[in-house]
Design a protein around this motif. Sequence first.
Motif, PDB file in Angstrom:
ATOM      1  N   LEU A  62      68.606 -27.667  75.929  1.00 22.34           N
ATOM      2  CA  LEU A  62      68.666 -26.253  76.293  1.00 22.34           C
ATOM      3  C   LEU A  62      67.563 -25.457  75.605  1.00 22.34           C
ATOM      4  CD1 LEU A  62      72.505 -25.492  76.052  1.00 22.34           C
ATOM      5  CD2 LEU A  62      71.222 -26.435  77.984  1.00 22.34           C
ATOM      6  N   SER A  63      67.163 -24.367  76.247  1.00 20.22           N
ATOM      7  CA  SER A  63      66.192 -23.438  75.677  1.00 20.22           C
ATOM      8  C   SER A  63      66.303 -22.108  76.406  1.00 20.22           C
ATOM      9  CB  SER A  63      64.767 -23.987  75.817  1.00 20.22           C
ATOM     10  OG  SER A  63      63.801 -22.985  75.561  1.00 20.22           O
ATOM     11  N   SER A  64      66.061 -21.012  75.712  1.00 18.44           N
ATOM     12  CA  SER A  64      65.988 -19.703  76.366  1.00 18.44           C
ATOM     13  C   SER A  64      64.580 -19.394  76.840  1.00 18.44           C
ATOM     14  CB  SER A  64      66.447 -18.605  75.398  1.00 18.44           C
ATOM     15  OG  SER A  64      65.536 -18.477  74.316  1.00 18.44           O
ATOM     16  N   VAL A  65      63.649 -20.328  76.659  1.00 17.10           N
ATOM     17  CA  VAL A  65      62.231 -20.057  76.900  1.00 17.10           C
ATOM     18  C   VAL A  65      61.639 -20.894  78.027  1.00 17.10           C
ATOM     19  CG1 VAL A  65      59.930 -20.175  75.855  1.00 17.10           C
ATOM     20  CG2 VAL A  65      61.854 -19.274  74.538  1.00 17.10           C
ATOM     21  N   SER A  66      61.870 -22.218  78.007  1.00 16.02           N
ATOM     22  CA  SER A  66      61.187 -23.066  78.984  1.00 16.02           C
ATOM     23  C   SER A  66      61.852 -24.429  79.089  1.00 16.02           C
ATOM     24  CB  SER A  66      59.712 -23.272  78.597  1.00 16.02           C
ATOM     25  OG  SER A  66      59.614 -24.048  77.411  1.00 16.02           O
ATOM     26  N   THR A  67      61.605 -25.105  80.229  1.00 14.15           N
ATOM     27  CA  THR A  67      62.090 -26.474  80.383  1.00 14.15           C
ATOM     28  C   THR A  67      61.346 -27.423  79.446  1.00 14.15           C
ATOM     29  OG1 THR A  67      60.548 -26.802  82.227  1.00 14.15           O
ATOM     30  CG2 THR A  67      62.800 -26.129  82.771  1.00 14.15           C
ATOM     31  N   GLU A  68      60.095 -27.095  79.132  1.00 16.04           N
ATOM     32  CA  GLU A  68      59.334 -27.935  78.200  1.00 16.04           C
ATOM     33  C   GLU A  68      59.990 -27.930  76.816  1.00 16.04           C
ATOM     34  OE1 GLU A  68      56.953 -26.960  81.630  1.00 16.04           O
ATOM     35  OE2 GLU A  68      58.002 -25.659  80.211  1.00 16.04           O
ATOM     36  N   THR A 118      75.605 -18.640  66.703  1.00 20.54           N
ATOM     37  CA  THR A 118      75.074 -19.845  67.320  1.00 20.54           C
ATOM     38  C   THR A 118      73.550 -19.830  67.322  1.00 20.54           C
ATOM     39  OG1 THR A 118      75.261 -18.819  69.510  1.00 20.54           O
ATOM     40  CG2 THR A 118      77.088 -20.184  68.770  1.00 20.54           C
ATOM     41  N   LEU A 119      72.977 -21.005  67.160  1.00 23.68           N
ATOM     42  CA  LEU A 119      71.524 -21.160  67.134  1.00 23.68           C
ATOM     43  C   LEU A 119      70.921 -20.678  68.450  1.00 23.68           C
ATOM     44  CD1 LEU A 119      69.055 -22.329  65.612  1.00 23.68           C
ATOM     45  CD2 LEU A 119      69.578 -24.526  66.712  1.00 23.68           C
ATOM     46  N   TYR A 120      69.810 -19.989  68.367  1.00 27.22           N
ATOM     47  CA  TYR A 120      69.191 -19.411  69.556  1.00 27.22           C
ATOM     48  C   TYR A 120      67.728 -19.817  69.719  1.00 27.22           C
ATOM     49  CZ  TYR A 120      68.031 -15.866  73.068  1.00 27.22           C
ATOM     50  OH  TYR A 120      67.619 -15.234  74.211  1.00 27.22           O
ATOM     51  N   SER A 121      67.043 -20.163  68.650  1.00 29.54           N
ATOM     52  CA  SER A 121      65.620 -20.483  68.744  1.00 29.54           C
ATOM     53  C   SER A 121      65.401 -21.973  68.991  1.00 29.54           C
ATOM     54  CB  SER A 121      64.887 -20.061  67.467  1.00 29.54           C
ATOM     55  OG  SER A 121      65.490 -20.634  66.317  1.00 29.54           O
ATOM     56  N   ASP A 122      64.259 -22.279  69.627  1.00 28.08           N
ATOM     57  CA  ASP A 122      63.878 -23.657  69.910  1.00 28.08           C
ATOM     58  C   ASP A 122      63.408 -24.360  68.640  1.00 28.08           C
ATOM     59  OD1 ASP A 122      64.393 -23.202  72.602  1.00 28.08           O
ATOM     60  OD2 ASP A 122      62.311 -22.601  73.019  1.00 28.08           O
ATOM     61  N   ILE A 123      63.094 -25.626  68.787  1.00 23.96           N
ATOM     62  CA  ILE A 123      62.622 -26.408  67.644  1.00 23.96           C
ATOM     63  C   ILE A 123      61.370 -25.787  67.031  1.00 23.96           C
ATOM     64  CG2 ILE A 123      61.494 -28.600  67.069  1.00 23.96           C
ATOM     65  CD1 ILE A 123      63.619 -29.981  68.785  1.00 23.96           C
ATOM     66  N   ASP A 124      60.481 -25.247  67.871  1.00 25.83           N
ATOM     67  CA  ASP A 124      59.263 -24.626  67.342  1.00 25.83           C
ATOM     68  C   ASP A 124      59.453 -23.137  67.040  1.00 25.83           C
ATOM     69  OD1 ASP A 124      59.373 -23.517  69.852  1.00 25.83           O
ATOM     70  OD2 ASP A 124      57.480 -24.368  70.568  1.00 25.83           O
ATOM     71  N   GLY A 125      60.691 -22.633  67.163  1.00 26.17           N
ATOM     72  CA  GLY A 125      60.989 -21.263  66.768  1.00 26.17           C
ATOM     73  C   GLY A 125      60.989 -20.233  67.875  1.00 26.17           C
ATOM     74  N   GLU A 165      65.451 -19.824  61.295  1.00 29.67           N
ATOM     75  CA  GLU A 165      66.011 -20.099  62.605  1.00 29.67           C
ATOM     76  C   GLU A 165      66.668 -18.835  63.133  1.00 29.67           C
ATOM     77  OE1 GLU A 165      67.174 -24.801  62.780  1.00 29.67           O
ATOM     78  OE2 GLU A 165      68.593 -23.464  61.757  1.00 29.67           O
ATOM     79  N   ARG A 166      66.448 -18.560  64.408  1.00 25.72           N
ATOM     80  CA  ARG A 166      67.026 -17.369  65.038  1.00 25.72           C
ATOM     81  C   ARG A 166      68.422 -17.701  65.563  1.00 25.72           C
ATOM     82  NH1 ARG A 166      68.677 -12.942  67.340  1.00 25.72           N
ATOM     83  NH2 ARG A 166      67.186 -11.559  68.396  1.00 25.72           N
ATOM     84  N   TYR A 167      69.398 -16.883  65.186  1.00 28.53           N
ATOM     85  CA  TYR A 167      70.779 -17.043  65.631  1.00 28.53           C
ATOM     86  C   TYR A 167      71.205 -15.815  66.432  1.00 28.53           C
ATOM     87  CZ  TYR A 167      71.295 -21.092  62.601  1.00 28.53           C
ATOM     88  OH  TYR A 167      71.158 -22.331  62.022  1.00 28.53           O
ATOM     89  N   ASP A 168      72.227 -16.028  67.249  1.00 30.84           N
ATOM     90  CA  ASP A 168      72.840 -14.919  67.973  1.00 30.84           C
ATOM     91  C   ASP A 168      74.337 -15.221  68.087  1.00 30.84           C
ATOM     92  OD1 ASP A 168      72.888 -12.445  69.199  1.00 30.84           O
ATOM     93  OD2 ASP A 168      71.259 -12.902  70.584  1.00 30.84           O
ATOM     94  N   THR A 169      75.041 -14.505  68.975  1.00 32.75           N
ATOM     95  CA  THR A 169      76.512 -14.515  69.040  1.00 32.75           C
ATOM     96  C   THR A 169      77.064 -13.905  67.753  1.00 32.75           C
ATOM     97  OG1 THR A 169      76.369 -16.570  70.320  1.00 32.75           O
ATOM     98  CG2 THR A 169      78.576 -15.795  69.683  1.00 32.75           C
ATOM     99  N   PHE A 170      76.757 -12.635  67.570  1.00 29.63           N
ATOM    100  CA  PHE A 170      77.243 -11.886  66.408  1.00 29.63           C
ATOM    101  C   PHE A 170      78.385 -10.961  66.847  1.00 29.63           C
ATOM    102  CE2 PHE A 170      72.982 -13.002  64.797  1.00 29.63           C
ATOM    103  CZ  PHE A 170      73.341 -13.484  63.550  1.00 29.63           C
ATOM    104  N   SER A 171      79.607 -11.406  66.617  1.00 22.87           N
ATOM    105  CA  SER A 171      80.805 -10.633  66.967  1.00 22.87           C
ATOM    106  C   SER A 171      81.149  -9.717  65.795  1.00 22.87           C
ATOM    107  CB  SER A 171      81.964 -11.596  67.270  1.00 22.87           C
ATOM    108  OG  SER A 171      83.131 -10.900  67.608  1.00 22.87           O
ATOM    109  N   LEU A 172      80.294  -8.751  65.538  1.00 23.07           N
ATOM    110  CA  LEU A 172      80.274  -8.076  64.240  1.00 23.07           C
ATOM    111  C   LEU A 172      81.496  -7.210  63.971  1.00 23.07           C
ATOM    112  CD1 LEU A 172      76.483  -7.320  64.386  1.00 23.07           C
ATOM    113  CD2 LEU A 172      77.590  -8.782  62.689  1.00 23.07           C
ATOM    114  N   TRP A 173      82.106  -6.612  64.986  1.00 24.13           N
ATOM    115  CA  TRP A 173      83.304  -5.804  64.757  1.00 24.13           C
ATOM    116  C   TRP A 173      84.413  -6.649  64.143  1.00 24.13           C
ATOM    117  CZ3 TRP A 173      88.360  -5.657  66.939  1.00 24.13           C
ATOM    118  CH2 TRP A 173      89.079  -4.474  66.685  1.00 24.13           C
ATOM    119  N   ASP A 174      84.396  -7.941  64.462  1.00 28.58           N
ATOM    120  CA  ASP A 174      85.370  -8.868  63.906  1.00 28.58           C
ATOM    121  C   ASP A 174      84.877  -9.466  62.591  1.00 28.58           C
ATOM    122  OD1 ASP A 174      87.019  -8.888  66.441  1.00 28.58           O
ATOM    123  OD2 ASP A 174      85.144  -9.724  67.208  1.00 28.58           O
ATOM    124  N   THR A 175      83.675 -10.042  62.626  1.00 28.78           N
ATOM    125  CA  THR A 175      83.263 -10.989  61.599  1.00 28.78           C
ATOM    126  C   THR A 175      82.750 -10.360  60.309  1.00 28.78           C
ATOM    127  OG1 THR A 175      81.086 -11.147  62.671  1.00 28.78           O
ATOM    128  CG2 THR A 175      82.763 -12.764  63.298  1.00 28.78           C
TER     129      THR A 175
END
Length: 758
Positions: A263-269, A326-333, A359-369
């Motif tokens: 998986l990647s948010s950037v590219s199939t490569e 959850t982790l959001y960035s690719d291997i190269d960042g 490493e870039r993370y997301d899924t921040f449920s901040l009102w809870d966590t």
Amino acid sequence: MRTHYQTTLFRLLPLWVALAVSCTEPPAKAVAAESLTTHVNPFIGTDGPGNTYPGATLPFGMVQLSPDIGIPGWDRIAGYYWPDSILSGFSHTHLSGTGAGDLYDILVMPTNGRFSQRIAANGHRPFSRYDHDREGASPGHYWVHLLDYGIKAELTATKRVGVHRYTFPRDTTSAIHVDLGYSLNWDRATDTHISVVNDSTIRGHRMSTGWARNQRLFFEMRLSKPFKHHTLTEQMVNGSRHAKISLHYTTGEQEAITVRTGLSSVSTEAAAKAIDQEALAPFDGLRNAADRIWEEQLKKVTITESDPDKKAVFYTMLYQSMLAPTLYSDIDGHYKTANDDQGAYLPGKDSVSRALGFERYDTFSLWDTFRAAHPLQTLIHPDKVPHFVRSLLAHYQETQVLPVWSMQGSETNIMIGYHAIPVIVDAYFKGYPFDAELAYEACKASAMVNDRQLDIYKEKGYIPTGEQDENWSVSKTMEYAFGDWCVAMFAKDLGKEEDHHYFLKRSENWKNLYNAQNSWIQPKDPAGVFLSPFVPKEYSAHFCESNAWHYYWFVPQDIPGLMAHTGGKARFEQKLDSMFTHAPAPEDKLPLFSTGMIGQYAHGNEPSHHVAYLYNYVNRPSKAQRRIRQILEGQYQNAPNGHCGNEDCGQMSSWYVLSALGLYPVNPAQGVYDLGIPLYEKAVVDVGNGKPLTIVAQGGVEKPFVKCVSLNGKTLNRSYVTHRELQAGGTLTFFMTDDAKEADERPLKSPETNKVYH
């Protein structure tokens, strides 16, 4: 009831004999080694209101590969629901325990010619019956028999790759289906595409919208066996292009095909690179590697406990505390940036950034966590905290405001407050390395914007009632005031005195909603008139998923001030008693989120989570200890319905982990943990610097109260311990007693107002 996780348990003999209660340290004894992953039951929370998923993931991983029932609804908000009897496939992304129906990306389903029935409820997709007797899960591994096809499905994961193994019977019509148009609940595919690279590789993308808008997911999928031929279709559904492909095989008896999906948010490569670097090993090797990774993380806390159910609950809660962020960035960042434009995500405006040195993370449920999950991370995940904070700051640099509830590089703008601020301020005062000036700039800017009714808040000192269905005026005022206190403390430490005084004054805004006539924090209209009639137990638009009973206590920055307004310690204690004893009447209408009720206390939702510990502030720790034990033992169970409310990305589980250790941060940005009552004879916590923290219940955990507490042999004359003290390691000893009077006989000092302990 049946349990379906691994059940090999190591029964330990008592490691030391209970001594008479005193304030003398017990002798140290060794704890036998054991496999901790065997105690985790990923099915806890898959029934009832928990909304968890049982599938395969790694700690804070990008992939959450888990089974999907395929039918929408609140109960299936995480894709899976224990009482159901069919599965429609396995998708690669899921949310843990939220009330939000999103993700479910890239559905994969194996089939053959044995069964061809279709139903409208799951969109006429392939499905199979399954049975819990032929299903199981452990950290990083899920398996199930698809009964209608005679196929065994197994799942595991690396950080960025979901790995499937399907073991087929003999059949000339076996197939693996990949459906990118599949969606549930709030999720909707907006553009999908699949291209066939060769006879064992496909790649493509799934663009979608839902709770988080403008989600972009690229993938590459490699199959261990070439397919004979394929059927690829792309159709328009409600203006969106939906692609799906069927890969056709002839299989021999018990023939296994492995599917690797990067998986990647950037590219199939980038997705392909994830497979190359993370997932080339055989399935069993990857599954065993996932188990080892989870074992190392679970070993951060080892407990002495002979009851297998208590052990299962603790280690499952520890496991679930690591499912988000959850982790959001690719291997190269690289990653897709959060391209916010006043909440509107515009096609073509998204861009790619690169996380350098983190490493870039997301899924921040901040009102809870912000309440317990992030403080727990500062204690046992010192390696992760700088990455989480820098991820929050990256979001600020991309959008000019800190996230409220972010996922998949998007701001959902769900829930209230600006709770990235206490997370950052807490990490700063605990000494974590990041750019403090940038962090302060982000905190101040987020508290000074004019949206989310902050313009009115700054003008009036409170948010008035309005015509919106969910005005949440009281809750917003209370939570903004706490965030203001955090900014004030940050400003003071950085020598920004003008800002310090400004935000400290704003942190008192909760007082503007205090009605001295009836001793309630109450909604006001724009003219400053208290709302009347007013029923404190009523769930109304003025309180966020709560009522006046819950939000009355949310002044963690100034508990003495709240106590004084209430009428002093005796009245404060009396009102706390009523909180836990004033049960809803049979005719009261309780909303979906009002669960885990003890009187008006609702453990199934976050605003109540600190309330039991407030008894410490009136020198009645015995009452705190009684209620904490009641919650620990009554609201969490080793069963599919073992969560009394949404697990909420680690908050419910983190409350349990910390409280079972005898600790909880009433003010989660002050650098202290309020003392409660431990649930185990002994716990050893790895705080990350080679100096373990040992927590001992001297005299036996069957005793319901704590007489006194010592740290490294020195009796504490206070109701709290600092983060710095815990981080230094040593032994924290709770001396247990049967006598509530013994627990209350020594006056204990509470944390000082307007002070951070660092």
